[in-house]
Design a protein around this motif. Sequence first.
Motif, PDB file in Angstrom:
ATOM      1  N   ASN A  61       2.508   3.255   1.343  1.00  0.00           N
ATOM      2  CA  ASN A  61       2.927   3.907   2.576  1.00  0.00           C
ATOM      3  C   ASN A  61       3.693   5.202   2.351  1.00  0.00           C
ATOM      4  O   ASN A  61       4.751   5.418   2.931  1.00  0.00           O
ATOM      5  CB  ASN A  61       3.773   2.953   3.421  1.00  0.00           C
ATOM      6  CG  ASN A  61       2.936   1.839   3.982  1.00  0.00           C
ATOM      7  OD1 ASN A  61       2.516   0.964   3.221  1.00  0.00           O
ATOM      8  ND2 ASN A  61       2.648   1.901   5.248  1.00  0.00           N
ATOM      9  N   LEU A  62       3.106   6.049   1.550  1.00  0.00           N
ATOM     10  CA  LEU A  62       3.691   7.382   1.419  1.00  0.00           C
ATOM     11  C   LEU A  62       3.101   8.257   2.519  1.00  0.00           C
ATOM     12  O   LEU A  62       2.016   7.993   3.012  1.00  0.00           O
ATOM     13  CB  LEU A  62       3.369   7.974   0.046  1.00  0.00           C
ATOM     14  CG  LEU A  62       3.882   7.186  -1.161  1.00  0.00           C
ATOM     15  CD1 LEU A  62       3.497   7.889  -2.445  1.00  0.00           C
ATOM     16  CD2 LEU A  62       5.394   6.996  -1.078  1.00  0.00           C
ATOM     17  N   ILE A  63       3.857   9.316   2.888  1.00  0.00           N
ATOM     18  CA  ILE A  63       3.323  10.262   3.867  1.00  0.00           C
ATOM     19  C   ILE A  63       2.441  11.244   3.097  1.00  0.00           C
ATOM     20  O   ILE A  63       2.937  11.954   2.215  1.00  0.00           O
ATOM     21  CB  ILE A  63       4.456  11.038   4.567  1.00  0.00           C
ATOM     22  CG1 ILE A  63       5.494  10.076   5.126  1.00  0.00           C
ATOM     23  CG2 ILE A  63       3.908  12.012   5.601  1.00  0.00           C
ATOM     24  CD1 ILE A  63       5.286   9.562   6.499  1.00  0.00           C
ATOM     25  N   PRO A  64       1.126  11.256   3.380  1.00  0.00           N
ATOM     26  CA  PRO A  64       0.211  12.048   2.549  1.00  0.00           C
ATOM     27  C   PRO A  64       0.522  13.546   2.567  1.00  0.00           C
ATOM     28  O   PRO A  64       0.227  14.244   1.607  1.00  0.00           O
ATOM     29  CB  PRO A  64      -1.169  11.799   3.152  1.00  0.00           C
ATOM     30  CG  PRO A  64      -0.992  10.831   4.253  1.00  0.00           C
ATOM     31  CD  PRO A  64       0.452  10.565   4.475  1.00  0.00           C
ATOM     32  N   SER A  65       1.112  14.007   3.662  1.00  0.00           N
ATOM     33  CA  SER A  65       1.338  15.456   3.740  1.00  0.00           C
ATOM     34  C   SER A  65       2.654  15.886   3.094  1.00  0.00           C
ATOM     35  O   SER A  65       3.007  17.053   3.150  1.00  0.00           O
ATOM     36  CB  SER A  65       1.278  15.909   5.196  1.00  0.00           C
ATOM     37  OG  SER A  65       2.185  15.151   5.968  1.00  0.00           O
ATOM     38  N   LEU A  66       3.384  14.932   2.511  1.00  0.00           N
ATOM     39  CA  LEU A  66       4.628  15.296   1.832  1.00  0.00           C
ATOM     40  C   LEU A  66       4.480  14.984   0.340  1.00  0.00           C
ATOM     41  O   LEU A  66       3.875  13.976  -0.034  1.00  0.00           O
ATOM     42  CB  LEU A  66       5.808  14.505   2.403  1.00  0.00           C
ATOM     43  CG  LEU A  66       6.094  14.714   3.899  1.00  0.00           C
ATOM     44  CD1 LEU A  66       7.265  13.830   4.340  1.00  0.00           C
ATOM     45  CD2 LEU A  66       6.396  16.164   4.209  1.00  0.00           C
ATOM     46  N   ASN A  67       5.049  15.829  -0.524  1.00  0.00           N
ATOM     47  CA  ASN A  67       4.953  15.562  -1.966  1.00  0.00           C
ATOM     48  C   ASN A  67       5.987  14.503  -2.372  1.00  0.00           C
ATOM     49  O   ASN A  67       6.757  14.016  -1.538  1.00  0.00           O
ATOM     50  CB  ASN A  67       5.072  16.854  -2.777  1.00  0.00           C
ATOM     51  CG  ASN A  67       6.428  17.539  -2.625  1.00  0.00           C
ATOM     52  OD1 ASN A  67       7.438  16.869  -2.397  1.00  0.00           O
ATOM     53  ND2 ASN A  67       6.446  18.848  -2.731  1.00  0.00           N
TER      54      ASN A  67
ATOM     55  N   PHE B 141       0.826  -1.224   0.000  1.00  0.00           N
ATOM     56  CA  PHE B 141       0.000   0.000   0.000  1.00  0.00           C
ATOM     57  C   PHE B 141       0.852   1.262   0.000  1.00  0.00           C
ATOM     58  O   PHE B 141       0.483   2.258   0.588  1.00  0.00           O
ATOM     59  CB  PHE B 141      -0.990  -0.036   1.162  1.00  0.00           C
ATOM     60  CG  PHE B 141      -2.048  -1.086   0.961  1.00  0.00           C
ATOM     61  CD1 PHE B 141      -3.088  -0.866   0.065  1.00  0.00           C
ATOM     62  CD2 PHE B 141      -1.977  -2.303   1.626  1.00  0.00           C
ATOM     63  CE1 PHE B 141      -4.043  -1.837  -0.143  1.00  0.00           C
ATOM     64  CE2 PHE B 141      -2.945  -3.270   1.408  1.00  0.00           C
ATOM     65  CZ  PHE B 141      -3.976  -3.048   0.521  1.00  0.00           C
TER      66      PHE B 141
ATOM     67  N   ARG C  59      11.900   6.131  -3.288  1.00  0.00           N
ATOM     68  CA  ARG C  59      12.259   6.404  -1.915  1.00  0.00           C
ATOM     69  C   ARG C  59      13.174   5.296  -1.365  1.00  0.00           C
ATOM     70  O   ARG C  59      14.146   5.546  -0.657  1.00  0.00           O
ATOM     71  CB  ARG C  59      10.999   6.502  -1.061  1.00  0.00           C
ATOM     72  CG  ARG C  59      11.270   6.800   0.388  1.00  0.00           C
ATOM     73  CD  ARG C  59       9.997   6.963   1.170  1.00  0.00           C
ATOM     74  NE  ARG C  59       9.221   5.729   1.176  1.00  0.00           N
ATOM     75  CZ  ARG C  59       7.965   5.644   1.586  1.00  0.00           C
ATOM     76  NH1 ARG C  59       7.321   6.725   1.990  1.00  0.00           N
ATOM     77  NH2 ARG C  59       7.321   4.503   1.573  1.00  0.00           N
TER      78      ARG C  59
ATOM     79  N   TRP D 110       8.785  14.443  -4.114  1.00  0.00           N
ATOM     80  CA  TRP D 110      10.197  14.755  -3.852  1.00  0.00           C
ATOM     81  C   TRP D 110      10.497  14.640  -2.353  1.00  0.00           C
ATOM     82  O   TRP D 110      11.501  14.064  -1.948  1.00  0.00           O
ATOM     83  CB  TRP D 110      10.503  16.177  -4.350  1.00  0.00           C
ATOM     84  CG  TRP D 110      11.946  16.532  -4.299  1.00  0.00           C
ATOM     85  CD1 TRP D 110      12.871  16.380  -5.281  1.00  0.00           C
ATOM     86  CD2 TRP D 110      12.644  17.085  -3.175  1.00  0.00           C
ATOM     87  NE1 TRP D 110      14.108  16.795  -4.854  1.00  0.00           N
ATOM     88  CE2 TRP D 110      13.997  17.227  -3.567  1.00  0.00           C
ATOM     89  CE3 TRP D 110      12.262  17.463  -1.893  1.00  0.00           C
ATOM     90  CZ2 TRP D 110      14.969  17.754  -2.714  1.00  0.00           C
ATOM     91  CZ3 TRP D 110      13.223  17.978  -1.034  1.00  0.00           C
ATOM     92  CH2 TRP D 110      14.562  18.127  -1.449  1.00  0.00           C
ATOM     93  N   GLU D 111       9.581  15.195  -1.535  1.00  0.00           N
ATOM     94  CA  GLU D 111       9.814  15.186  -0.083  1.00  0.00           C
ATOM     95  C   GLU D 111       9.749  13.768   0.492  1.00  0.00           C
ATOM     96  O   GLU D 111      10.490  13.432   1.410  1.00  0.00           O
ATOM     97  CB  GLU D 111       8.782  16.077   0.615  1.00  0.00           C
ATOM     98  CG  GLU D 111       9.027  17.557   0.354  1.00  0.00           C
ATOM     99  CD  GLU D 111       7.817  18.419   0.679  1.00  0.00           C
ATOM    100  OE1 GLU D 111       7.991  19.639   0.808  1.00  0.00           O
ATOM    101  OE2 GLU D 111       6.690  17.872   0.779  1.00  0.00           O
TER     102      GLU D 111
ATOM    103  N   ALA E 102      13.028  12.447  -0.153  1.00  0.00           N
ATOM    104  CA  ALA E 102      14.031  13.127   0.675  1.00  0.00           C
ATOM    105  C   ALA E 102      14.013  12.614   2.109  1.00  0.00           C
ATOM    106  O   ALA E 102      15.006  12.714   2.832  1.00  0.00           O
ATOM    107  CB  ALA E 102      13.789  14.630   0.656  1.00  0.00           C
ATOM    108  N   LEU E 103      12.858  12.067   2.516  1.00  0.00           N
ATOM    109  CA  LEU E 103      12.716  11.510   3.859  1.00  0.00           C
ATOM    110  C   LEU E 103      13.841  10.522   4.162  1.00  0.00           C
ATOM    111  O   LEU E 103      14.344  10.452   5.273  1.00  0.00           O
ATOM    112  CB  LEU E 103      11.363  10.796   3.916  1.00  0.00           C
ATOM    113  CG  LEU E 103      10.633  10.673   5.229  1.00  0.00           C
ATOM    114  CD1 LEU E 103      10.457  12.000   5.908  1.00  0.00           C
ATOM    115  CD2 LEU E 103       9.266  10.046   4.958  1.00  0.00           C
ATOM    116  N   THR E 104      14.226   9.724   3.137  1.00  0.00           N
ATOM    117  CA  THR E 104      15.288   8.740   3.387  1.00  0.00           C
ATOM    118  C   THR E 104      16.666   9.284   3.025  1.00  0.00           C
ATOM    119  O   THR E 104      17.655   8.936   3.653  1.00  0.00           O
ATOM    120  CB  THR E 104      15.060   7.439   2.585  1.00  0.00           C
ATOM    121  OG1 THR E 104      15.044   7.787   1.204  1.00  0.00           O
ATOM    122  CG2 THR E 104      13.774   6.780   2.957  1.00  0.00           C
TER     123      THR E 104
ATOM    124  N   PHE F 148       1.469  15.631  -4.678  1.00  0.00           N
ATOM    125  CA  PHE F 148       1.222  14.943  -3.408  1.00  0.00           C
ATOM    126  C   PHE F 148       0.607  13.576  -3.691  1.00  0.00           C
ATOM    127  O   PHE F 148       0.006  13.376  -4.747  1.00  0.00           O
ATOM    128  CB  PHE F 148       0.269  15.780  -2.540  1.00  0.00           C
ATOM    129  CG  PHE F 148       0.951  16.936  -1.868  1.00  0.00           C
ATOM    130  CD1 PHE F 148       1.513  16.779  -0.605  1.00  0.00           C
ATOM    131  CD2 PHE F 148       1.078  18.173  -2.504  1.00  0.00           C
ATOM    132  CE1 PHE F 148       2.162  17.829   0.018  1.00  0.00           C
ATOM    133  CE2 PHE F 148       1.729  19.212  -1.896  1.00  0.00           C
ATOM    134  CZ  PHE F 148       2.274  19.055  -0.620  1.00  0.00           C
TER     135      PHE F 148
END
Lengths: 235, 787
Positions: free
Chosen positions: A97-103, A95, A153, A105-106, A109-111, A137
Amino acid sequence: MVQALFEIEDLSKTYISNSVEVHALRGACLKLYAGEMTVLLGPSGSGKSTFLNILGGLDTPTSGIVRYQGDELNRYSERKLTLYRRKSVGFVFQFYNLIPSLNAWENVALTTELSDNPLDPAEALEIVGLGRRQKHFPAEMSGGEQQRVAIARAIAKRPEVLLCDEPTGALDSKTGILVLEALQRTNKELGTTTAVITHNASIQQLANRVFTFKDGRIDSSHVNSTPKQAHEVDW
Amino acid sequence: MAVLDRKVLRDVRRMWAQVLAIGLVMACGVMTLIMAQGAYRSLRETQEVYYDQYRFGHLFVNAKRIPKSVVRSFHSLEGVQAVEGRIDAPAILEMEGMQEPGAGYVMSLPVGKLPDVNRPYLREGRLPQASSTREVAIEERFAKAHDLRAGDSFSAIIHGNRVHLRVSGIMLSPEFIYALGPGDLIPDSKRFGVFYMSQKALEALMDMEGAYNSVSLRLLRGACEACVKRQIDQALLPYGSTGAYGRKDQVSNSFIDAELKQLESMSRVMPPVFLLVSAFLVNMILTRLIALEREQIGLLKACGYSSWQVAFHYSKLVILISFVGLSIGMFAGAQIGKGLTHLYSQFFSFPFLVFKQSVDLYLIGIVVSAGSALLGAAKAIYGAASLPPAVAMRPPAPEKFRSVMALKQGDGKFLSQLTVMGLRHFIHSPLRSLMTMFGIAFAGAMAVMALFFVDSINAMIDLSMTRAERSDAQVQLIDDMRPSVLDEIQRLPGVFMAEPVRQEAVIFHHGAVSKRGSILGRLTHSNLSRTLDENNNPAPLPEHGILLPQRLAEQLNVGLGQTLRVEFPSLAGLQKSVRVAGFSSSYLGLAAAMRLERLNRLMGQGPRINAAAFDMDESQAPQLYEAIKSTPGLLSISMQVLSKKMFRKHMDQNTVTMVSVYFIIAVIVAFGVVYNSIRIQLSERGRELASLRVLGFTSGEVFKVMLVEMGAIVVLAQPLSWFVGYGFSVVMINGFANDMYAMPLVIHNKTYAIASIVVFVSALFCAGLAWLRVSKLDLISVLKSRE
């Protein structure tokens, strides 16, 4: 001779849920080789996901040995496991598992913020064919696109191993092929050892090596000398 | 900026309404802290500096006539730093442009020096010259009220002598920071003025050559106040002393102390409650947020983020919420604190008064509010940090519900399935339901507190000025006189009815306890000046014995039928035994009551009175006022009818502001709690509610499920809110009470009803917002998404 990146011996995992013991793994043994793509097949509840979680340092076995480059993962502390995940492992889930509040690119960038020598997030998105969707997003993307962001990611930190749990499970065949192509490409271009869990038996045609799980054990395995390209596979 | 920090900012932006609702509750806590503590410190510091620089006394004593040599001898008492003797006198003032007579208090200045104790602060002009018999330095507020400057003049009647006075200067006195005129409830600078005259002038006017009638003393640091007091009382026994008293019983000081005490207790009691409620709200939304982001947490950990990093991420969110509350609270606290200080300058006469902004207060505000919010979030954050990544990736196990109120066939008529659903949710998380109830109850309690004050003040005024002291005015006579003087007063134009009063300052003794107070001698069936029994009904004066105020009886620890000793300072310390024949309720002062003839007999005297109370015809007021000013033998006058009007006017002006502030706070708290609860409910049960819609229930029916749960909590919170409101009111009433002043605790049913209505309206408004969301529930997307 290709070197074994992972050597797993007699791996068992027992959960206790609502005072009922659940034996997810009952003595699985196998080896994963550096740079190869491995497919793990098997019905629901056969222990594939538990196996992958232990491999990725998300979970710890009840007994047995997991050797990673000769080191025993099963003896790692919580802190060492965190470092292992940070440096060596990339995950892709069914599923996304993206963070919905980050686009997009972000999310990548998380990793990259955590690793020493990462790809540029834009480059990683380019590899999965989403160079033009960086500012979007998750809610603005299709499932296939979201899954490819998840792959970007996972690979952006140049992990040693990429672990994918049903990466095409929630996708139709057309978008599934795009995702598999992205996986194959990173496997080839970056040389990342890749393990893919799937229900879909036709995906095994892409793998160098195939293991089938049943009741928490390896039921069968075979080596595929001529893996197919994703677009050649019939779903 | 780190990517995770962007997530924090976006989370806050997404949940802005909830964040703001919590922030406002938190802001109330920070605001009360900064406002009350700031005002407390400003007032306390100003008071201390002023007292110190202008040598405010530690001990005070009034007597009939003290030879100067006796006063001089006090210098040699151990622990005494300075002694100042003075001639004090009440006065009746004739002010231009004011028909009614004003009241004044005149004090003498020592010859050739400034007073060593209670030194005036000179604002303008100069103090009266020692040789002048006409010059006065008047108190600043009184000067402002009558637009008097140095060189202006007015007349006064001092001890029966009409004198024309010329203003030499304008001053302030540490003794009269809160300058309360006779019979007044709040300072009225128009009708009451304090001023200084030369000693020579007052000696002549009061016939006091070679003597004083008031002494103030300053003590050395660490001196034994009680020891000095005992020696002074002993030394002044022959001179008609009413007993030395400390700062605690000094009128102006005791009012400032009461105000300080109230501010201090407010800053200690209120902020923790607000912060507790906001901590609970933070806990509620963070628990939900973390449950919703379970898989994101799993993912972060899978990517290699450590537990600490995850914990820190959510802590930042909490700190940001606190930041919203802090900013609003600090700004509002500073503004309202300034306003409060401004309000004080209306009542307290300080030469300087600045709202103190101390850095440490803001630091305490930051630490306490962020700390409490983090504490509220601690469990949820710990849960997020300790969630094993593999577990986080799996959806949580379905929650267990208890089969309370299981439906049997046929029960449906009484409780529908939907109602049962709502009620089970209510019972499902009892702690949360309880905390929500407590939060709502606190909101209601704030509304109760706003209105109880009005109820109680009105009751106090009604009891003390309508039922007990019903006269329109009282005059004090220069000397004790025969009751026949009453006929003269009765004959004044516009006087309906006059009654004799004898008021004697006494010291009550019982066991080891002594207490300064007074006894009022009245007619047996006095109509104008009555004593109320414990149930606030007019009590006839007993044949024998005394009616003692309940508060005084408690302090003296004396029971019904017991005997106490009464000391008459005016009779050189004559002591008599008196039986307690009953108790009275008394809210202003601590005056006991007995029959006039019994009091006279107790004092070993014939028929004597020293005051008269009367009722007047307001249409003839101008003639009456003129007549009073020219009646000889009157020492001072108190106009209850005007005091009451002034007080009412003041209350009407300030009640609206006070009630609105409390109501706004109540609405903020009610809104913060209910809105967040409903949002959390919607978030947790969106899927369930959407499923109901899919099954064919209407939006209204679905909404009912939510309304049942929230409604049950709001309704159940009401009795609790009354109870908490009552408790707060008791604390406040007790904070007010001192020897001069006490308020009855009166809370009308209407007050409880209005408080509940305020909460219900706020809750309904939140329900309206929820309804908008339920009616727009996107069935498909809710059902497709994974929980």
